[in-house]
Design a protein around this motif. Structure first.
Motif, PDB file in Angstrom:
ATOM      1  N   UNK A 176       0.730  -1.072   0.023  1.00 21.91           N
ATOM      2  CA  UNK A 176       0.083   0.085  -0.026  1.00 21.91           C
ATOM      3  C   UNK A 176       0.781   1.158   0.052  1.00 21.91           C
ATOM      4  N   UNK A 177       0.524   1.956  -0.927  1.00 21.67           N
ATOM      5  CA  UNK A 177       1.407   3.319  -0.846  1.00 21.67           C
ATOM      6  C   UNK A 177       0.750   4.113   0.245  1.00 21.67           C
ATOM      7  N   UNK A 178       1.393   5.113   0.789  1.00 23.76           N
ATOM      8  CA  UNK A 178       0.928   5.854   1.921  1.00 23.76           C
ATOM      9  C   UNK A 178       1.863   7.332   2.033  1.00 23.76           C
ATOM     10  N   UNK A 179       1.362   8.149   2.949  1.00 22.63           N
ATOM     11  CA  UNK A 179       2.055   9.275   2.896  1.00 22.63           C
ATOM     12  C   UNK A 179       3.431   9.196   3.518  1.00 22.63           C
ATOM     13  N   UNK A 180       4.550  10.059   3.377  1.00 15.56           N
ATOM     14  CA  UNK A 180       5.660  10.222   3.872  1.00 15.56           C
ATOM     15  C   UNK A 180       5.531  10.916   5.030  1.00 15.56           C
ATOM     16  N   UNK A 197       3.587  14.741  -0.318  1.00 22.07           N
ATOM     17  CA  UNK A 197       4.138  13.621   0.433  1.00 22.07           C
ATOM     18  C   UNK A 197       3.474  12.421   0.204  1.00 22.07           C
ATOM     19  N   UNK A 198       2.255  12.367  -0.325  1.00 23.75           N
ATOM     20  CA  UNK A 198       1.308  11.395  -0.512  1.00 23.75           C
ATOM     21  C   UNK A 198       1.879  10.109  -1.459  1.00 23.75           C
ATOM     22  N   UNK A 199       1.999   9.079  -0.866  1.00 27.87           N
ATOM     23  CA  UNK A 199       2.267   7.890  -1.696  1.00 27.87           C
ATOM     24  C   UNK A 199       3.696   7.420  -1.921  1.00 27.87           C
ATOM     25  N   UNK A 200       4.469   8.193  -1.202  1.00 28.98           N
ATOM     26  CA  UNK A 200       6.041   7.953  -1.504  1.00 28.98           C
ATOM     27  C   UNK A 200       6.430   6.613  -0.627  1.00 28.98           C
ATOM     28  N   UNK A 201       5.779   6.228   0.425  1.00 31.07           N
ATOM     29  CA  UNK A 201       6.129   5.275   1.223  1.00 31.07           C
ATOM     30  C   UNK A 201       5.279   3.927   1.129  1.00 31.07           C
ATOM     31  N   UNK A 202       5.986   3.039   0.870  1.00 28.96           N
ATOM     32  CA  UNK A 202       5.334   1.634   0.259  1.00 28.96           C
ATOM     33  C   UNK A 202       5.188   0.590   1.819  1.00 28.96           C
ATOM     34  N   UNK A 203       3.930   0.590   2.045  1.00 31.37           N
ATOM     35  CA  UNK A 203       3.794  -0.316   3.214  1.00 31.37           C
ATOM     36  C   UNK A 203       3.613  -1.916   2.804  1.00 31.37           C
ATOM     37  N   UNK A 204       4.209  -2.749   3.542  1.00 33.26           N
ATOM     38  CA  UNK A 204       4.220  -4.202   2.979  1.00 33.26           C
ATOM     39  C   UNK A 204       3.641  -4.935   4.172  1.00 33.26           C
ATOM     40  N   UNK A 205       2.873  -6.236   3.645  1.00 33.69           N
ATOM     41  CA  UNK A 205       2.448  -6.918   4.682  1.00 33.69           C
ATOM     42  C   UNK A 205       1.330  -6.448   5.167  1.00 33.69           C
ATOM     43  N   UNK A 224       3.788  -3.814  -9.959  1.00 38.28           N
ATOM     44  CA  UNK A 224       4.101  -2.953 -10.859  1.00 38.28           C
ATOM     45  C   UNK A 224       3.718  -1.617 -10.398  1.00 38.28           C
ATOM     46  N   UNK A 225       3.070  -0.989  -9.730  1.00 39.33           N
ATOM     47  CA  UNK A 225       2.429   0.210  -9.210  1.00 39.33           C
ATOM     48  C   UNK A 225       3.686   0.758  -8.306  1.00 39.33           C
ATOM     49  N   UNK A 226       3.941  -0.301  -7.452  1.00 36.47           N
ATOM     50  CA  UNK A 226       5.039  -0.117  -6.591  1.00 36.47           C
ATOM     51  C   UNK A 226       6.551   0.287  -7.150  1.00 36.47           C
ATOM     52  N   UNK A 227       6.833  -0.611  -8.221  1.00 36.01           N
ATOM     53  CA  UNK A 227       8.099  -0.432  -8.766  1.00 36.01           C
ATOM     54  C   UNK A 227       8.105   0.793  -9.611  1.00 36.01           C
ATOM     55  N   UNK A 228       6.784   1.378 -10.108  1.00 34.10           N
ATOM     56  CA  UNK A 228       6.799   2.681 -10.812  1.00 34.10           C
ATOM     57  C   UNK A 228       7.184   3.757  -9.882  1.00 34.10           C
ATOM     58  N   UNK A 444       8.081  15.692  -8.439  1.00 38.24           N
ATOM     59  CA  UNK A 444       8.130  15.189  -7.109  1.00 38.24           C
ATOM     60  C   UNK A 444       7.013  14.766  -6.372  1.00 38.24           C
ATOM     61  N   UNK A 445       6.210  14.173  -7.237  1.00 41.46           N
ATOM     62  CA  UNK A 445       4.859  13.543  -6.471  1.00 41.46           C
ATOM     63  C   UNK A 445       4.288  12.153  -7.412  1.00 41.46           C
ATOM     64  N   UNK A 446       3.673  11.322  -6.515  1.00 38.60           N
ATOM     65  CA  UNK A 446       3.615  10.070  -7.009  1.00 38.60           C
ATOM     66  C   UNK A 446       2.375   9.987  -8.059  1.00 38.60           C
ATOM     67  N   UNK A 447       1.123  10.882  -7.563  1.00 31.69           N
ATOM     68  CA  UNK A 447      -0.087  11.179  -8.571  1.00 31.69           C
ATOM     69  C   UNK A 447      -0.154  12.524  -9.073  1.00 31.69           C
ATOM     70  N   UNK A 448      -0.318  12.405 -10.498  1.00 30.53           N
ATOM     71  CA  UNK A 448      -0.412  13.679 -11.125  1.00 30.53           C
ATOM     72  C   UNK A 448       0.656  14.480 -11.384  1.00 30.53           C
ATOM     73  N   UNK A 449       0.455  15.964 -11.493  1.00 26.75           N
ATOM     74  CA  UNK A 449       1.444  16.931 -11.698  1.00 26.75           C
ATOM     75  C   UNK A 449       0.783  18.032 -11.000  1.00 26.75           C
ATOM     76  N   UNK A 450       1.805  19.310 -11.399  1.00 32.36           N
ATOM     77  CA  UNK A 450       1.414  20.434 -10.648  1.00 32.36           C
ATOM     78  C   UNK A 450       0.738  21.563 -11.615  1.00 32.36           C
ATOM     79  N   UNK A 451       0.099  20.903 -12.607  1.00 29.05           N
ATOM     80  CA  UNK A 451      -0.376  21.869 -13.850  1.00 29.05           C
ATOM     81  C   UNK A 451      -1.496  22.664 -12.708  1.00 29.05           C
ATOM     82  N   UNK A 452      -2.052  22.319 -11.856  1.00 26.10           N
ATOM     83  CA  UNK A 452      -3.430  22.945 -11.426  1.00 26.10           C
ATOM     84  C   UNK A 452      -2.569  24.113 -10.552  1.00 26.10           C
ATOM     85  N   UNK A 453      -1.359  24.220 -10.169  1.00 28.82           N
ATOM     86  CA  UNK A 453      -0.872  25.400  -9.755  1.00 28.82           C
ATOM     87  C   UNK A 453      -0.614  26.386 -10.404  1.00 28.82           C
TER      88      UNK A 453
END
Length: 893
Positions: A176-180, A197-205, A224-228, A444-453
């Motif tokens: 599971x990806x989770x916030x740093x 910060x969202x998604x950079x830490x991968x919890x396992x088990x 595959x998503x974790x490897x990405x 520097x983010x897992x999902x999406x980009x900064x185009x909304x900023x």
């Protein structure tokens, strides 16, 4: 019960209400929940629901409610690690443990931001007494660096726990990806790094279930998503780390850590004791392959790689580099710590110096690197390398003032490398859609980009375009507002076409557009739309780079005569139309490169005679020798040592002539501009046109109306010299509007730094200064080097096209491929990266940035991969401390 602070554990210090252990736990649980936690009998001692019910006597429904709330806040965790696979609850350590968990809960941290500082305290205070005596491998404390797998996959000595793939297989299907928590914690006290910060830490088990089900921001992902995510982390320069408190059979997370915020990396770097987290590997450089491009240096999280030199000293000795002192060799104290490690790690060069070309370039382009790539025929890769620091290489290949060549070590032997000509050859790929290079975005983010900023850039000159380019590369979609009908600024309206054809500028702007930048021409901010109106549209930051668009007066009688114009106005009209209403002879006042441009343009629009008059005599004229020579070839008459005294008009108010007075000196004894004259000695030159090329001015219009931006010397904007932030926090400035008139490459360098600042400003609670690359380069001493073997061919000269060389077309040919091969072979390759193996944490990020196969990981410290249980740490720390003490006392003797 939970704290690891040694003085408290030994009873030498008591917990008070002011200690983080107290005030943080008071936010995490009620008194009743604290009583329940005490029933766990200690930390990391699992208890099932039935056991807790028996110990506490609390009824089922209420007990479950309390356990759920304590799991929600992060005070306890749960897993199924027992033979019955029954859910069991665990009171974890503060770190790794409830410190992270509380910070991962966004609702909780928003309500109690002080928990961010709690996490900081609990990653530092318990370690202050123990770090210096921790053995390799960390002895069950904190986190452990795990290398980039591609850097060790061919190493036969590598063991399973040193590979991400090993842990993914062990916990197959449970990720599971989770916030740093580090990124989120730092933001609570304004020291964020700009990452989402969202998604950079991968919890396992079982931890994957825990972070999903207890409001820790967890989301289940596939392998595959974790490897990405790991790949994205490597692209950004983030370090992989695994938890290191459960021995070799268990981890609960794999993180992607940014050194500017990570508390786990801090354990090595603040205390200057890499044993705490380093991997079994160290990086080493093959000097023969290294070309000092600096990519490894820019990304090394520990600052263990710096640029040095490849050449020997004059006496034949190798340059030696200082090694980081370690606690194994001396008695360690707080004086040996480095509180500012995040900034010190970003100093790029050893004080003994490195390649002068990279040092002298304002943008610090990897000159040696792209010359090597060009010599190997790797032109697309060379273009990509240049664009790491310069998005307008074709432009610079035509008009740069070549400070790299002035500094080139080869120039001390015969002639400098024709660096700009090689760059021009490489960059010509951008003129063709099939071969142009559009950089990949590194976000520097897992999902999406900064185009909304939304970010607005005002001015489409080199500084504004550079800022837009690097923001786009970061994932933004900035909008550039340009008041003229064409983008490019002075590149289009100030540089003559025979130097820089407009299609070259447009081709490079097309690349910037292709990256997602919108350029709106014919819009003058301050007139057609205001900054406040843009703010109302959602723009969060502004980069003002309008350049110096006005001319300067000379303050003499008759300056208002018809036929007197500024250099800026003259160049603009000639560049737009390639014609000018010439009525007779032209006099250009000034001695710089702009005066040369005006003079040569005047020749091309048909002036019968062009005279350029300057304060300086030819030997000290500020224009470059090459420019002066080309002007003389065009028929311009250069007259030095005179300053304007009076402009005379005819009866219709038109220019008739200009009177000059003898200039005795240009500068005063301190070297400041302060000309003195002999008013009696004069010279009169007849003219129908006078072009004043004596400086440029900034035309603000109403752009800054109502803002707090302050203006200083030369009417330029005042700003922080590092961040370029003005007194109006959302306004940043760069290029000539900040520095005064300089060269395109200076503006390009400023644009990149502006993009760094704007990204940090737009992302909430981020420091604008901490951990920036320092651009701190020092050139090697060319008087103390030995050069024995080198290609002795002479500098290549570009060919000339046939036809009239006094037209508006560029008559200089680009190098041929053969010339590129010959010229690049002349490079002495004098710089190289150097690794301090005492300071390296073995992450392997450097290997992902090197495109010359020059830096690799070596398994020199296998003992660093020995992982211990936290409960056993004293079994290993105390014997190591004894050995260390003996070594310090007797080892050197």
């Amino acid at each position: 019960m939970i704290t690891d602070r040694i003085p408290i554990k030994l009873g030498l210090q008591k917990i008070t209400r002011d200690d983080p252990e107290y005030w943080a736990v008071s936010r995490l649980c009620t008194d009743e929940e604290a009583e329940l936690a005490l029933k766990f009998g200690g930390i990391r001692k699992p208890k099932t629901f039935a056991q807790l019910k028996k110990l506490s006597g609390i009824e089922d429904e209420k007990l479950q409610e309390m356990l759920d709330h304590m799991s929600w806040t992060g005070l306890i965790e749960w897993n199924y690690e027992n033979p019955q696979h029954e859910k069991q609850y665990v009171l974890p350590m503060f770190v790794p443990g409830s410190g992270e968990f509380s910070n991962m809960n966004k609702d909780l941290i928003d309500e109690h931001p002080e928990l961010g500082m709690f996490f900081e305290h609990m990653t530092r205070l318990p370690l202050e007494k123990v770090t210096k005596i921790v053995p390799p491998g960390g002895a069950g404390i904190g986190m452990h660096v795990i290398p980039v797998e591609a850097a060790i996959e061919m190493n036969n000595e590598a063991i399973g726990i040193e590979k991400i793939s090993y842990w993914l297989e062990k916990y197959d299907g449970k990720y599971a990806k989770s916030p740093c928590s580090c990124r989120r914690s730092r933001k609570t006290y304004e020291e964020g790094c700009g990452d989402v910060e969202d998604g950079w830490c991968i919890a396992v088990g079982d931890m994957a279930d825990y972070v999903v089900e207890t409001n820790k921001g967890g989301q289940y992902i596939t392998r595959e998503e974790a490897l990405d995510i790991f790949k994205r982390g490597e692209e950004n320069g983030f370090v992989h780390q695994i938890t290191n408190i459960d021995g070799e059979d268990k981890i609960f997370a794999i993180c992607n850590c940014n050194v500017n915020v990570c508390y786990a990396l801090r354990t090595s770097l603040l205390f200057n004791t890499p044993n705490l987290s380093r991997s079994a590997y160290v990086a080493k450089v093959d000097k023969q392959k290294c070309v000092a491009c600096g990519r490894c240096v820019e990304y090394c999280p520990a600052g263990a790689v710096k640029l040095g030199q490849k050449l020997c000293r004059k006496d034949g000795s190798e340059v030696t580099y200082p090694k980081h002192e370690l606690p194994w060799n001396k008695k360690w104290s707080e004086e040996d710590w480095d509180w500012d490690y995040r900034d010190h790690n970003r100093i790029e060069a050893y004080r003994s110096g490195t390649a002068p070309c990279k040092t002298a370039c304002p943008a610090h382009i990897a000159v040696q690197g792209y010359l090597k790539m060009a010599s190997q025929g790797r032109y697309q890769e060379a273009l990509a390398l240049i664009k790491k620091n310069n998005p307008l290489p074709a432009v610079c290949g035509h008009i740069c003032n070549r400070r790299c060549e002035d500094a080139c070590t080869r120039g001390s032997i015969d002639e400098a490398i024709a660096i700009d000509e090689v760059k021009k050859f490489i960059a010509m790929q951008d003129l063709n859609a099939e071969t142009r290079y559009i950089p990949k975005k590194v976000i520097p983010r897992v999902d999406g980009d900064f185009s909304g900023d939304k970010v607005a850039i005002i001015g489409a000159g080199p500084a504004g375009l550079s800022c837009a380019f690097y923001l786009a590369e970061k994932g933004y979609a900035p909008t550039v507002f340009e008041k003229n009908s064409r983008a490019g600024g002075m590149l289009v309206y100030g540089i003559p076409s025979y130097k820089l054809e407009k299609n070259i500028v447009e081709a490079e702007i097309d690349v910037i557009r292709a990256m997602g930048v919108e350029i709106k021409t014919g819009v003058e901010v301050g007139k057609d739309i205001t900054l406040d109106e843009l703010r109302a549209q959602g723009y969060k930051a502004f980069y003002i780079a309008i350049g110096c668009q006005g001319g300067r007066s000379i303050g003499v009688e008759g300056e208002d005569a018809d036929g007197v114009t500024s250099a800026v106005e003259f160049l603009r009209e000639v560049n737009e139309k390639e014609t000018y209403d010439i009525r007779g002879d032209v006099v250009v006042v000034g001695g710089g490169n702009v005066a040369i441009d005006c003079s040569r343009d005047a020749v091309r629009v048909g002036a019968p005679k062009v005279t350029m008059v300057s304060l300086e005599i030819r030997d000290i004229m500020p224009a470059s020798e090459e420019e002066i020579h080309e002007a003389e070839e065009d028929g311009v008459k250069l007259v030095g040592g005179w300053g304007p005294k009076e402009i005379r008009k005819d009866e219709k108010g038109r220019v008739k002539s200009i009177v000059f007075k003898r200039c005795l000196s240009v500068k005063d004894a301190e070297g400041r501009f302060h000309p003195t004259y002999n008013e009696e000695e004069t010279m009169t030159v007849s003219a129908a046109h006078i072009v004043l090329a004596v400086g440029q001015s900034i035309v603000w219009g109403n752009l800054l109306a109502g803002s707090r931006v302050q203006l200083g010397r030369g009417n330029g904007a005042k700003a922080d010299p590092v961040t370029y932030q003005t007194a109006e926090p959302d306004i940043f400035v760069g290029g000539d509007v900040y520095t005064g008139p300089k060269f395109a490459i200076d503006a390009i360098a400023a644009g990149k730094e502006g993009a760094v600042s704007i990204h940090r400003y737009v992302q909430p609670h981020t420091s604008l200064t901490i951990g920036r690359n320092q651009n701190d380069y020092i050139a090697l001493d060319k008087n103390d080097i030995r050069i024995e073997n080198y290609d002795n061919s002479s500098r290549q000269i570009p060919g000339k096209k046939e036809g009239d060389h006094r037209s508006f077309r560029d008559y200089q040919e680009a190098f041929t491929e053969t010339q590129v091969k010959k010229e690049t072979a002349r490079c002495l390759s004098c710089g190289a990266s150097v690794v301090d193996t005492n300071h390296c944490v073995g992450c392997g990020i450097c290997t992902t940035k090197c495109e010359f196969d020059a830096i690799h990981l070596f398994r020199d410290n296998p003992e660093c991969s020995v992982m211990r249980r936290s409960e056993d740490k004293l079994k290993y720390i105390l014997p190591y401390a004894v050995k260390q003490n003996i070594h310090i006392k007797f080892g050197k003797k």
